[in-house]
Design a protein around this motif. Sequence first.
Motif, PDB file in Angstrom:
ATOM      1  N   MET A   1       0.846  -1.172   0.000  1.00  0.00           N
ATOM      2  CA  MET A   1       0.000   0.000   0.000  1.00  0.00           C
ATOM      3  C   MET A   1       0.895   1.239   0.000  1.00  0.00           C
ATOM      4  SD  MET A   1      -2.691   1.326   2.891  1.00  0.00           S
ATOM      5  CE  MET A   1      -3.932   0.145   2.474  1.00  0.00           C
ATOM      6  N   ILE A   2       0.506   2.233  -0.746  1.00  0.00           N
ATOM      7  CA  ILE A   2       1.256   3.486  -0.799  1.00  0.00           C
ATOM      8  C   ILE A   2       0.760   4.398   0.327  1.00  0.00           C
ATOM      9  CG2 ILE A   2       1.830   5.529  -2.152  1.00  0.00           C
ATOM     10  CD1 ILE A   2       2.965   2.928  -3.303  1.00  0.00           C
ATOM     11  N   MET A   3       1.685   4.778   1.191  1.00  0.00           N
ATOM     12  CA  MET A   3       1.401   5.701   2.294  1.00  0.00           C
ATOM     13  C   MET A   3       2.031   7.046   1.957  1.00  0.00           C
ATOM     14  SD  MET A   3      -0.105   3.627   4.506  1.00  0.00           S
ATOM     15  CE  MET A   3       0.005   4.411   6.102  1.00  0.00           C
ATOM     16  N   LYS A   4       1.470   8.106   2.458  1.00  0.00           N
ATOM     17  CA  LYS A   4       2.030   9.445   2.288  1.00  0.00           C
ATOM     18  C   LYS A   4       2.969   9.734   3.463  1.00  0.00           C
ATOM     19  CE  LYS A   4      -0.506  10.333  -1.325  1.00  0.00           C
ATOM     20  NZ  LYS A   4       0.039  10.585  -2.635  1.00  0.00           N
ATOM     21  N   ILE A   5       4.053  10.453   3.192  1.00  0.00           N
ATOM     22  CA  ILE A   5       5.020  10.826   4.230  1.00  0.00           C
ATOM     23  C   ILE A   5       4.820  12.302   4.556  1.00  0.00           C
ATOM     24  CG2 ILE A   5       7.439  10.947   4.906  1.00  0.00           C
ATOM     25  CD1 ILE A   5       7.992   8.885   2.659  1.00  0.00           C
ATOM     26  N   PHE A   6       4.734  12.602   5.848  1.00  0.00           N
ATOM     27  CA  PHE A   6       4.498  13.967   6.325  1.00  0.00           C
ATOM     28  C   PHE A   6       5.545  14.364   7.357  1.00  0.00           C
ATOM     29  CE2 PHE A   6       0.457  12.228   5.003  1.00  0.00           C
ATOM     30  CZ  PHE A   6      -0.099  13.252   4.260  1.00  0.00           C
ATOM     31  N   THR A   7       5.656  15.660   7.570  1.00  0.00           N
ATOM     32  CA  THR A   7       6.483  16.211   8.632  1.00  0.00           C
ATOM     33  C   THR A   7       5.891  17.556   9.043  1.00  0.00           C
ATOM     34  OG1 THR A   7       8.735  16.777   9.319  1.00  0.00           O
ATOM     35  CG2 THR A   7       8.103  17.402   7.085  1.00  0.00           C
ATOM     36  N   ILE A   8       6.246  18.002  10.223  1.00  0.00           N
ATOM     37  CA  ILE A   8       5.826  19.322  10.693  1.00  0.00           C
ATOM     38  C   ILE A   8       7.058  20.205  10.744  1.00  0.00           C
ATOM     39  CG2 ILE A   8       4.856  20.630  12.626  1.00  0.00           C
ATOM     40  CD1 ILE A   8       3.225  18.084  13.295  1.00  0.00           C
TER      41      ILE A   8
END
Length: 86
Positions: free
Chosen positions: A1-8
Amino acid sequence: MIMKIFTIKDKKSTYGQLFTELNQLVALRNFNEVCNDVNTMIYKHPEDYALYEIGEYDNETGEIKGYKTLKEIAQAISFVTKKENN
């Protein structure tokens, strides 16, 4: 499954720890929770923080794809619903 990568991103410092979510809607829901947690720096200084989507992660192959241009998704200041009066 393709997950999105995030950061703050802390505008006065650097990008924070990476985390993955299924999509932007889930990331925004969780960002909203952090923005309104009175015990976080984000709640205390929301003008300094923003959520970014920076890439994709395939959890079946382990492959990571970073974006050439980071996508600012939201600024914390627009999520804080109340502010402490200290």
